[in-house]
Structures are given as structure tokens and as C-alpha cells.
Design an enzyme around this catalytic site. Sequence first.
Site, PDB file in Angstrom:
ATOM      1  N   CYS A  45      -1.953  -1.659   1.502  1.00 43.30           N
ATOM      2  CA  CYS A  45      -1.672  -2.128   2.869  1.00 43.30           C
ATOM      3  C   CYS A  45      -0.698  -1.249   3.642  1.00 43.30           C
ATOM      4  O   CYS A  45      -1.041  -0.753   4.715  1.00 43.30           O
ATOM      5  CB  CYS A  45      -1.149  -3.554   2.812  1.00 43.30           C
ATOM      6  N   LEU A  53       0.333 -12.319   2.831  1.00 38.91           N
ATOM      7  CA  LEU A  53       0.669 -12.462   1.405  1.00 38.91           C
ATOM      8  C   LEU A  53       0.871 -11.095   0.755  1.00 38.91           C
ATOM      9  O   LEU A  53       0.300 -10.093   1.169  1.00 38.91           O
ATOM     10  CB  LEU A  53      -0.413 -13.251   0.670  1.00 38.91           C
TER      11      LEU A  53
END
Length: 438
Positions: A266, A159
Amino acid sequence: MSPPANDHTNRQAVAVIGAGYVGLPTAATLAHFGHHVVLAEREQSKLAALRAGRMPIVEAGLDELVAGGVAAGNLHFTDSAVDAVAGAAFVFLCVPTPQSADGSADLSYVESAAKEIASSLEPGAIVVNKSTVPVGSANMVEQVIGRPDISVVSNPEFLREGTAVLDSLNPDRIVVGADDARAAAKVGELFSSTRAPLIVTDATTSETIKYASNAFLATKLSFVNALAGLCEEVGADARDVLLGLGYDKRIGFEFLRPGPGWGGSCLPKDTRALLHIASEAGYDFSLLAGAIASNDEQLSRVAAKVETACGGSADGATIAVWGLTFKANTDDRRDSPSLQIAHRLADLGATVQAFDPTVDAETDVPDLHDLQLQADPYAAVAGARVLVVLTEWDEFRWLDFSRVLAAMAEPNIVDARNLLDPAAVRRMGFSYTGIGRQ
Ligand code: UGA
């Protein structure tokens, strides 16, 4: 939002450990799919917010999904991981894996969560690694737990922040990996109502898929940003070049927007971790190293554009900055290129007047001390020589630019997200610099 998928779902008891950017959407999604979910979060302020129906993170549609889960009796909160795992057939570890000094992922939170729950897990429970963890971590968690009846399954999360709910409800794929293929398949079944393609593999492969995906995306963006730089030099329009690229189905339109560089919690962390994994394995992943270096250069290129707009030096200049989060629609500033550029301008001697819709100018924010935080975008441009658009918040496009023009000391805009219409602002009298466009 689609109705809960209870009728198709084989209802399972699930514990989720950690209510962060991954754990909270995961718990809410699994509850929406009809599972019985207990979410453990030890930070009391976060827990209190959740119990009061307030979301601890900015994420579109999350409040509705959480409220739906709570109302249906499918979503419960606790401050104890040990309490959460009681009765749970599946336990999702969604704790942070920050970056260590050497670029590798710091697994201490995963390890301590595994230790904490080990003796309380139900016989035969399946532990799921949802956090992004180095190759070999499923085995590490299995060893920490040290119980032959417990399998550990890698189930990486794909996600994106800002669209986490949409991505969780409609994933492109579900990846599950374990030495015990039956345990992996069982984890896949939890998501059966998404009807997403399911890849069942071994743990090492599953862990590699996660890093490979983020590293590929980062490399794609580094290529796009470098291409935009080339377009500026040869006088081509990067947006049309990318349109020409995107219609090739093998390339596609996603992740083709040039910007100030890729960031967030990330892509930077995972590219460095993969580089670390490669170097430990004796593999020279120079392409990835190049993508990372190119991203650092992109930050410098954008800072240089601002200095040029200031007449050559930012020293002593008042500069307005719109946007500090790493992208729009999130409140996350971790590894934010926008924030790094704002800091860099302050380091160069500028007075940086910053506005971001998710930052309260009245609150003391430790990582923003070198910036003059403003309560609205117009206050940020007062007396500024340059306005720098750093994050692509849609609301910036709809502001009154005649008011912006009147408030600024000089009419210069550097648009690091290509958010504004150059022709429209130039007509008003601004000088405009974008990324990869004239
Ligand atoms: C990323 C991945 O996209 C997710 O699939 C993954 O699950 C997640 O990391 C993770 O590992 O948890 P996220 O960090 O939320 O998601 O952010 P992205 O939407 O991927 O954006 C990353 C950076 O690229 C941002 O700085 C963004 O502004 C930049 N970006 C993205 C661009 O500059 N241009 C684009 O066209 C797209």
C-alpha cells in the site's frame, strides 16, 4: 472477540468481490456485524481453502471471525461474482489495484469486475469501491456500469495487514463518499455497530482521504528514518529522541519506529499514485517526492551497514537474514524492504541464508531463488559473518543467542528493526549495529 452485533444491526444483503487482504476481512467483519454476506473469489485454490476453514492469508483472528460468520449462516462463498450480487443491496469491490509502470494505479481489475456484474445487479443496488483507487474512479465505475439506478460509493479501507481483524472491528473512522449522499449514508450505516466517527462526503474527497492518509504515514516514517540517520551522525539515541517526540499529543507514538524503510502493498504504491495524480494535475508535490526518495536511501543505508559489518564488502560473504515479509505478523512480501535488502545483498555477491516464519524452505518460491532458504533461524546463521534482522518477528527476540553465537563465523549483528537488546547481545560477545542508536 466481542459477540456479533446483530441486535443493533439493520441486517443487509451484501456481496464482496475478491477475497484478498481487504476483501476477506471486510466480508468477515460485515458478517460479524450481522449482515448476510456472499464473498466471491474466482481463484479456486483460495476458495477451496476458505470452504475448508483454512485462511489463504496469515492474519491474526481471521479464522475465528470467518468460522463465526459461517456458523451463524452469515457468510457464504462462491466463485462467481454474478451469483454473489444476486439479491445483494450492497456490492463491495475489493479487487487488486496494482501499480502500473508509470506509477498510476492499474484499474483493469476494478473495471472488469464492474463490467462483469453490471447487468446482474439488483435494481437500486449500491456498488462500493473499497479498493484504493485514483480520484475519479467512482465516476469511472458508474460509467462502466451505465445504469441510472445504480450509485457508486467510495468507502476506503484503512486496515493494516497483520491487525486487519482488530482494525476492521474497531476502525478509527468510516469514510463514505458519493455524489448521491443518501447512498453514501446507507453504506455508513452498515458499520453503525462499530460506533466509529462517520465522514460523509463526495467521492473525490473520499478517494483523496485514502491516498492522503497513506502518504502522510509514509512521510512520517521517512522523517523518522532520516532522523535516525542524523542521530547516528551526532551521537544521539533515536529511541529517546522519538520518545521525546511521541509524548507530544500532536505527534503521538504511532508510526515512529525506525526500520529498513517502509514497504508493503500500500504505502509504496499509494505514494507513487498520489505523486502521479499530483503531476497530472500540474501540482508539484515535492515533499512527497522527497519522502519516497528518502525511503529508497534508507534501503541503501541498511545495505551499507551490512557491508561495513562484513569488513567493507559483502562480496563472497555468507550473510544470515531473519525476516523477509514487509512487516511481522503477515505473510505478505509485496514491496517488502526486507526482501529488497536481501536481494541487494545477493546482488552484491553475498551468499544469503534466509529464514522467515511464513516461508516454507522446502517449497520452490520464484521470487526467492537468489536466497538460500532455511527451515529455522539457527540454520540460517550457520557459518555467517553477519546476521541481519530485517523483519520484527517477535519470536526472534526469544531465541538462544549463545547458540546463534556458536554457529556464526563472526559475531556481527545488524538489527534493522531495533528488535534486540544491544546491551544483552554485546555482553554475549556480539558486535551490534541498530538504526539510530549506538
Ligand atoms: C497501510 C496503512 O497503515 C493502512 O491504514 C492502510 O489501510 C493500508 O496501508 C492500505 O492502504 O491498505 P499496511 O500496508 O498493512 O497498512 O502496513 P503498515 O502497518 O502501515 O506498515 C507499512 C510499512 O511501514 C511497513 O513496511 C512497516 O514495517 C513500516 N513501519 C510501520 C515502520 O517501519 N515503522 C513503524 O513505526 C510503522
